[in-house]
Scaffold this motif. Structure first.
Motif, PDB file in Angstrom:
ATOM      1  N   GLY A  31      -2.878 -28.349  34.940  1.00 58.58           N
ATOM      2  CA  GLY A  31      -4.322 -28.881  34.402  1.00 58.58           C
ATOM      3  C   GLY A  31      -5.323 -27.607  33.802  1.00 58.58           C
ATOM      4  N   PRO A  32      -5.561 -26.724  34.709  1.00 61.09           N
ATOM      5  CA  PRO A  32      -6.624 -25.861  34.009  1.00 61.09           C
ATOM      6  C   PRO A  32      -6.017 -24.957  32.616  1.00 61.09           C
ATOM      7  CG  PRO A  32      -6.380 -25.551  36.414  1.00 61.09           C
ATOM      8  CD  PRO A  32      -5.353 -26.476  36.197  1.00 61.09           C
ATOM      9  N   LEU A  33      -4.617 -25.177  32.620  1.00 55.48           N
ATOM     10  CA  LEU A  33      -4.404 -24.488  31.391  1.00 55.48           C
ATOM     11  C   LEU A  33      -4.463 -25.302  30.110  1.00 55.48           C
ATOM     12  CD1 LEU A  33      -0.855 -22.557  32.534  1.00 55.48           C
ATOM     13  CD2 LEU A  33      -3.212 -21.630  32.014  1.00 55.48           C
ATOM     14  N   ILE A  40      -0.177 -22.127  24.806  1.00 52.05           N
ATOM     15  CA  ILE A  40       0.960 -21.005  24.803  1.00 52.05           C
ATOM     16  C   ILE A  40       1.177 -21.019  26.218  1.00 52.05           C
ATOM     17  CG2 ILE A  40       1.686 -18.875  24.101  1.00 52.05           C
ATOM     18  CD1 ILE A  40       1.320 -20.543  21.753  1.00 52.05           C
ATOM     19  N   GLU A  41       0.229 -20.688  27.013  1.00 53.81           N
ATOM     20  CA  GLU A  41       0.543 -20.392  28.582  1.00 53.81           C
ATOM     21  C   GLU A  41       1.027 -21.692  29.187  1.00 53.81           C
ATOM     22  OE1 GLU A  41      -2.161 -19.682  26.911  1.00 53.81           O
ATOM     23  OE2 GLU A  41      -2.870 -17.439  27.161  1.00 53.81           O
TER      24      GLU A  41
ATOM     25  N   ALA C 153     -17.917 -21.766  29.415  1.00 54.51           N
ATOM     26  CA  ALA C 153     -18.067 -21.288  30.807  1.00 54.51           C
ATOM     27  C   ALA C 153     -16.933 -21.861  31.607  1.00 54.51           C
ATOM     28  CB  ALA C 153     -19.362 -21.309  31.254  1.00 54.51           C
ATOM     29  N   SER C 154     -16.782 -23.501  31.522  1.00 57.03           N
ATOM     30  CA  SER C 154     -15.873 -24.095  32.323  1.00 57.03           C
ATOM     31  C   SER C 154     -14.551 -23.794  31.932  1.00 57.03           C
ATOM     32  CB  SER C 154     -16.212 -25.605  32.340  1.00 57.03           C
ATOM     33  OG  SER C 154     -15.735 -26.069  30.867  1.00 57.03           O
ATOM     34  N   HIS C 155     -14.436 -23.120  30.601  1.00 55.93           N
ATOM     35  CA  HIS C 155     -13.044 -23.134  30.138  1.00 55.93           C
ATOM     36  C   HIS C 155     -12.701 -21.653  30.648  1.00 55.93           C
ATOM     37  CE1 HIS C 155     -13.031 -26.301  26.716  1.00 55.93           C
ATOM     38  NE2 HIS C 155     -12.976 -26.575  27.696  1.00 55.93           N
TER      39      HIS C 155
END
Lengths: 168, 168, 168
Positions: A31-33, A40-41, C153-155
């Motif tokens: 999710g965060p990626l 890519i990550e 900032a969130s990313h």
């Protein structure tokens, strides 16, 4: 059991517990990626040649190959618009079964999107992952995702949970 | 400590970590089972004679007995309509405390239902489970579920988290 | 490796797995504590002098110090109104990295609030925690929380997931 046998059993049981925790970390990093545009990550969570098949939205259920084709999904305009509006690709806690160097996992997932001062569920789906231990740690071989639309196909994917938990 | 003592301590500590992971799997298999209409398999997550008490919707807070009475809840017309519309019974990651062959867990849960092109939270609740190790693995003895309606009863159930995490 | 070395390695690896599970318990106890108005107990999840910085709503992104200033956030009128309406401060499964007596974790979080017969997402955010082992178990040193508003900032906060999972 002798000392040697007990040590060996402890080592293999502990490795399985560590594998479980590492797979939790792996699947929860997706999710965060993708929500930060780290295409890519995110694609590197799969083995080279691994695939992601999802239905609904821009997906037609066909298998998208990692890393190149999959990365281009996260670089597409509609995905970029989503993540600049504000989104969470949320993976629920998966049930996980590990057998040696292979594993499978089942969990719900959701795409949450901001609209003004609230967030709404744009997608809700069931997922089945197969995974493999690589020299770099656990990686996804295949992820299959079906929208929660009440269809027999979605219910069938849910029932893969039975093989995941039956081994215990 | 001698080798024998260290091995015994490792074995019992590792078993507790494995128990934790197995209970995560067990509680996270509930959703895919009830959402796919696998009523018998869902009820089998409880020991025979175990119970589920929930408030709100069709529940009046009374204890429904596993497996027969509980299975019939998942076979009822309203539940079938829900799962053919598209639903997720989502269990959040539980906090878990294990003491020998017994355990308790606390987590939020949600019922997500499709409406046209979106999914909404039909229910949001707090849950407390008591569990027991059986010959077939961990099983639920009792699950108590209270809607998040701001009531003292719902807050009291949330506070059971204190005994779950205080042992550590 | 000799018996002594294998025992030592098992002991330190097992402790890391136990740490992971204890941190899961710790972070998932936050919701039931703040939603039940247990302000003191919620603030005690932090070390004394630890902090929570959140944006959006009543937060301006500045660091609120535990335990006193933080407890007063949960005792404030707007928080009390929220929890008496019916709310869930939901923490998604965090990805966790442990290095000795320190750890970091990353996860989404949501504030769910009742409105009539439904529940809605009032907040959706990304979180980064730093944690430390204390004599009383793991505690939070700092929690940083940013609304999912599509901002750089969130990313950036989401991308801290890369250091959490890269160590494996």
């Amino acid at each position: 059991m002798g000392v040697e046998e007990r040590l060996s059993e402890l080592e293999s049981r502990l490795r399985r517990a560590e594998d479980h925790l590492e797979i939790l970390n792996l699947l929860n990093s997706y999710g965060p990626l993708v929500d930060s545009g780290s295409a890519i990550e995110a694609s590197a969570l799969w083995v080279e040649g691994g695939g992601y098949a999802f239905s609904g939205g821009v997906g037609d259920g066909s298998r998208i190959r990692a890393p190149e084709a999959l990365a281009s999904v996260y670089e597409a305009e509609w995905h970029q618009e989503l993540i600049h509006t504000g989104s969470a690709h949320l993976t629920a806690t998966p049930a996980i079964r590990i057998v040696g160097d292979e594993a499978e996992a089942v969990a719900y997932s959701f795409v949450v999107r901001r609209e003004d001062e609230r967030w709404f569920l744009l997608r809700a789906a069931i997922n089945h992952w197969t995974l493999r231990r690589s020299v770099d740690g656990w990686r996804i071989i295949d992820r299959v995702n079906r929208l929660l639309d009440g269809s027999p196909a979605s219910h069938e994917l849910m029932r893969t949970i039975l093989s995941v938990v039956s081994a215990e």
